[in-house]
Write a protein that holds these residues in place. Structure first.
Motif, mmCIF file in Angstrom:
data_model
loop_
_atom_site.group_PDB
_atom_site.id
_atom_site.type_symbol
_atom_site.label_atom_id
_atom_site.label_comp_id
_atom_site.label_asym_id
_atom_site.label_seq_id
_atom_site.Cartn_x
_atom_site.Cartn_y
_atom_site.Cartn_z
ATOM 1 N N ILE A 6 0.840 -1.194 0.000
ATOM 2 C CA ILE A 6 0.000 0.000 0.000
ATOM 3 C C ILE A 6 0.880 1.251 0.000
ATOM 4 N N ASP A 7 0.270 2.368 -0.338
ATOM 5 C CA ASP A 7 0.950 3.661 -0.260
ATOM 6 C C ASP A 7 0.571 4.297 1.075
ATOM 7 N N ALA A 8 1.445 4.146 2.060
ATOM 8 C CA ALA A 8 1.154 4.656 3.406
ATOM 9 C C ALA A 8 1.603 6.100 3.593
ATOM 10 N N GLY A 9 2.220 6.681 2.566
ATOM 11 C CA GLY A 9 2.645 8.072 2.659
ATOM 12 C C GLY A 9 3.670 8.278 3.759
ATOM 13 N N VAL A 10 3.539 9.389 4.456
ATOM 14 C CA VAL A 10 4.516 9.739 5.496
ATOM 15 C C VAL A 10 4.489 8.747 6.664
ATOM 16 N N LEU A 11 3.376 8.034 6.841
ATOM 17 C CA LEU A 11 3.292 7.032 7.915
ATOM 18 C C LEU A 11 4.286 5.891 7.701
ATOM 19 N N SER A 12 4.746 5.711 6.449
ATOM 20 C CA SER A 12 5.705 4.636 6.172
ATOM 21 C C SER A 12 7.048 4.879 6.842
ATOM 22 N N LEU A 13 7.290 6.112 7.288
ATOM 23 C CA LEU A 13 8.543 6.418 7.983
ATOM 24 C C LEU A 13 8.488 6.075 9.469
ATOM 25 N N LEU A 14 7.279 5.876 9.997
ATOM 26 C CA LEU A 14 7.125 5.652 11.435
ATOM 27 C C LEU A 14 7.861 4.412 11.959
ATOM 28 N N PRO A 15 7.714 3.231 11.326
ATOM 29 C CA PRO A 15 8.328 2.027 11.909
ATOM 30 C C PRO A 15 9.833 2.143 12.123
ATOM 31 N N PRO A 16 10.619 2.517 11.100
ATOM 32 C CA PRO A 16 12.064 2.608 11.354
ATOM 33 C C PRO A 16 12.426 3.715 12.331
ATOM 34 N N LEU A 17 11.716 4.843 12.260
ATOM 35 C CA LEU A 17 12.024 5.949 13.169
ATOM 36 C C LEU A 17 11.729 5.568 14.620
ATOM 37 N N ILE A 18 10.622 4.889 14.847
ATOM 38 C CA ILE A 18 10.271 4.451 16.203
ATOM 39 C C ILE A 18 11.285 3.434 16.711
ATOM 40 N N ALA A 19 11.651 2.469 15.864
ATOM 41 C CA ALA A 19 12.604 1.436 16.279
ATOM 42 C C ALA A 19 13.955 2.053 16.644
ATOM 43 N N ILE A 20 14.436 2.959 15.812
ATOM 44 C CA ILE A 20 15.751 3.570 16.047
ATOM 45 C C ILE A 20 15.713 4.466 17.277
ATOM 46 N N THR A 21 14.636 5.260 17.421
ATOM 47 C CA THR A 21 14.516 6.157 18.579
ATOM 48 C C THR A 21 14.454 5.367 19.879
ATOM 49 N N LEU A 22 13.635 4.328 19.894
ATOM 50 C CA LEU A 22 13.526 3.501 21.100
ATOM 51 C C LEU A 22 14.846 2.828 21.447
ATOM 52 N N ALA A 23 15.585 2.397 20.416
ATOM 53 C CA ALA A 23 16.856 1.731 20.657
ATOM 54 C C ALA A 23 17.844 2.675 21.333
ATOM 55 N N VAL A 370 19.423 11.752 0.727
ATOM 56 C CA VAL A 370 18.229 10.902 0.705
ATOM 57 C C VAL A 370 18.607 9.438 0.891
ATOM 58 N N ALA A 371 19.649 8.994 0.195
ATOM 59 C CA ALA A 371 20.097 7.604 0.314
ATOM 60 C C ALA A 371 20.552 7.313 1.744
ATOM 61 N N ALA A 372 21.241 8.280 2.357
ATOM 62 C CA ALA A 372 21.706 8.093 3.739
ATOM 63 C C ALA A 372 20.523 7.932 4.684
ATOM 64 N N PHE A 373 19.518 8.801 4.545
ATOM 65 C CA PHE A 373 18.339 8.722 5.412
ATOM 66 C C PHE A 373 17.586 7.409 5.204
ATOM 67 N N LEU A 374 17.409 7.036 3.949
ATOM 68 C CA LEU A 374 16.654 5.827 3.639
ATOM 69 C C LEU A 374 17.383 4.580 4.134
ATOM 70 N N SER A 375 18.703 4.534 3.915
ATOM 71 C CA SER A 375 19.485 3.375 4.351
ATOM 72 C C SER A 375 19.526 3.281 5.872
ATOM 73 N N PHE A 376 19.664 4.418 6.539
ATOM 74 C CA PHE A 376 19.653 4.439 8.000
ATOM 75 C C PHE A 376 18.308 3.943 8.531
ATOM 76 N N SER A 377 17.234 4.355 7.884
ATOM 77 C CA SER A 377 15.890 3.996 8.341
ATOM 78 C C SER A 377 15.592 2.521 8.123
ATOM 79 N N MET A 378 16.010 1.988 6.980
ATOM 80 C CA MET A 378 15.684 0.608 6.642
ATOM 81 C C MET A 378 16.770 -0.374 7.065
ATOM 82 N N GLY A 379 17.983 0.142 7.345
ATOM 83 C CA GLY A 379 19.069 -0.725 7.772
ATOM 84 C C GLY A 379 19.644 -1.581 6.667
#
Length: 503
Positions: A6-23, A370-379
């Motif tokens: 699905i196209d979750a828009g900006v919500l698609s950034l939530l999972p990696p951001l939450i995981a990294i922040t909590l860590a 952009v690549a740095a942000f995306l790679s950091f978010s997705m690991g």
């Protein structure tokens, strides 16, 4: 899992951001990754009208799917963990440490030896981290180098050398994504523009030669976090083992892993070597590790270094040592799967790039960020450049964009490696921690400032590249900027020391 993305828009950034922040907040990576995974499933399920039960069900479906997809990687890691334990118990590691210790007597020498060995093993980054960590850990321990510094040296030579080596699993993966731009030839042309990889290697040697550190790494070097060696065990093993008991299995591991990758990829059936080793590298690594275990068994048991029962106990204990790393990897793979396959995190970021109507002269610097942000978010560096390389190629189609194509492709690869290098959910970062036997989040925390300094210089370098389209001018400016940064840090460090003396 066969669910439509699905196209979750900006919500698609939530999972990696939450995981990294909590860590970073909790210093506990397992629960952080699992919460990130559940967050991604919540975004997907609630966007499609599902139930809470489906959130949990889909989460475990994804975990099961990723275990299946990465079966060879799991087998490789547990076999390698077993090999490390068995070689250590044979006395081979300690014997090598004593032999090398007579020749490598300084911290500088130990760090340089680690860096050089890391650059020599360029076929695969995970294999690099675990092999170099196994060989060099006894030596760096004796030279009073922290496990955090060892983990940084492993991480900072593994992916950077793989992404600029024409014969590696990474090179083949990149070449397959840029076929329209020239395939492997295009990859080779991006090497001078891969500023992050080159400057990171430069930084590794600078830090090793000068013995200079800053930030959390400096504190780690002063305190030396990490478990001390068990002297009694090592002394007992040293009486029995020889250097050959370490070297023979490791040489078998390296040679048979390369042959295994070539075999699995079809080299002996007529494919080129470069194509073959990139086909299924983890399957080849698994064959090589199994061969090394067989050699260790033949070498140790007949000579009485250990009984068959002790050997098999070592195999089981080695598997146990890999369980923490495997848990992190499986959860990271699952989180990445949600982001890439279900809620479209990569597509959201790439769509932003294509619709921003930015100047092509600024494209390399923007793509790097952009690549740095995306790679950091997705690991994942591979997942990142797999998404962005075709998009960058399409953006640069035409007369106006042709000149910036290679710099932009190089920037994409560099940003992907930087994000992967820093991300706590990256498998390379996890394996570097494992190879050094360093607490994972300590490794992330201590290497982040080093990696970010290089990334800041790279961003400036890509601004130069966008206007000059000249790799050598770009490289010269970037190296000069990096050494200026070194000068600033050294000056600040001396000022602090002077203030302490005066105070």
């Amino acid at each position: 899992m066969n669910l439509e993305m699905i196209d979750a828009g900006v919500l698609s950034l939530l999972p990696p951001l939450i995981a990294i922040t909590l860590a970073f907040i909790s210093k506990e990576v397992y629960s952080s990754l699992f919460v990130g995974l559940l967050t991604g499933m919540c975004v997907y399920v609630f966007s499609t009208g599902g139930t809470v039960l489906q959130v949990v069900t889909y989460a475990f479906d994804m975990i099961a799917a990723k275990i299946g997809e990465n079966g060879y990687m799991i087998i490789f890691l547990v076999l390698l963990g077993s090999l490390v334990v068995i070689v250590t118990r044979s006395g081979g590691s300690n014997a090598y440490g004593q032999w090398a210790g007579k020749r490598i007597k300084s911290k500088v020498g130990a760090k340089l030896a680690t860096a050089v060995l890391g650059l020599l093993i360029f076929v695969d980054d995970g294999f690099n981290c675990l092999t170099v960590g196994t060989v060099m850990r006894p030596i760096t321990d004796k030279c009073k180098i922290s496990r955090e510094k060892l983990a940084y040296l492993l991480d900072a030579t593994a992916a950077p050398i793989c992404i600029i080596a024409p014969i590696s699993s990474w090179a083949v993966a990149v070449a397959s994504e840029v076929e329209e731009a020239g395939g492997l030839n295009a990859f080779i042309r991006t090497i001078p523009y891969n500023l992050y990889a080159i400057l990171t290697i430069v930084m590794v040697f600078f830090l090793s030669v000068t013995d200079f550190d800053f930030g959390p790494m400096k504190k780690a070097e002063e305190v030396r976090f990490g478990e001390p060696m068990d002297e009694q065990k090592e002394e007992a093993a040293a009486k029995k083992g020889t250097v050959a008991d370490l070297v023979a299995p490791l040489l078998t591991l390296i040679v048979c892993s390369i042959l295994g990758m070539a075999y699995v990829g079809g080299y002996f059936d007529g494919r080129s070597f470069a194509e073959a080793i990139g086909e299924n590298p983890t399957a080849g690594l698994t064959l090589g590790t199994f061969a090394a275990l067989v050699v260790a068994m033949v070498l140790y048991i007949p000579r009485g270094l250990m009984s068959l029962q002790v050997f098999m106990t070592g195999v089981i204990d080695g598997i146990k040592t890999m369980i923490p790393a495997l848990m992190i990897l499986i959860l990271a793979w699952s989180l990445g799967g949600v982001c890439r396959e279900m809620i479209g995190t990569g597509l959201f970021v790439s769509h932003f790039v294509t619709t921003a109507n930015l100047s092509l002269k600024l494209l390399p610097a923007i793509v790097f960020a952009v690549a740095a942000f995306l790679s950091f978010s997705m690991g994942t560096a591979w997942g990142t450049f797999g998404i962005l390389l075709p998009i960058v190629s399409m953006i640069c189609v035409g007369t106006e964009g042709a000149a910036v194509l290679i710099p932009a492709l190089g920037a994409t690869l560099a940003g992907s490696v930087y994000g992967d290098h820093c991300s706590p959910i990256s498998d390379t970062t996890i394996l570097a921690s494992t190879g050094a036997q360093c607490e994972h989040l300590r490794h992330v925390e201590t290497q982040l400032p080093y990696a970010t300094v290089v990334a800041a210089v790279c961003f400036a370098g890509y601004l130069v590249a966008g206007f000059t389209h000249n790799p050598w001018i770009t490289m010269a400016v970037s190296v000069l900027l990096l050494f200026l940064m070194f000068g600033v840090f050294l000056y600040m460090d001396k000022r602090k020391e002077k203030d302490k003396l005066m105070g």
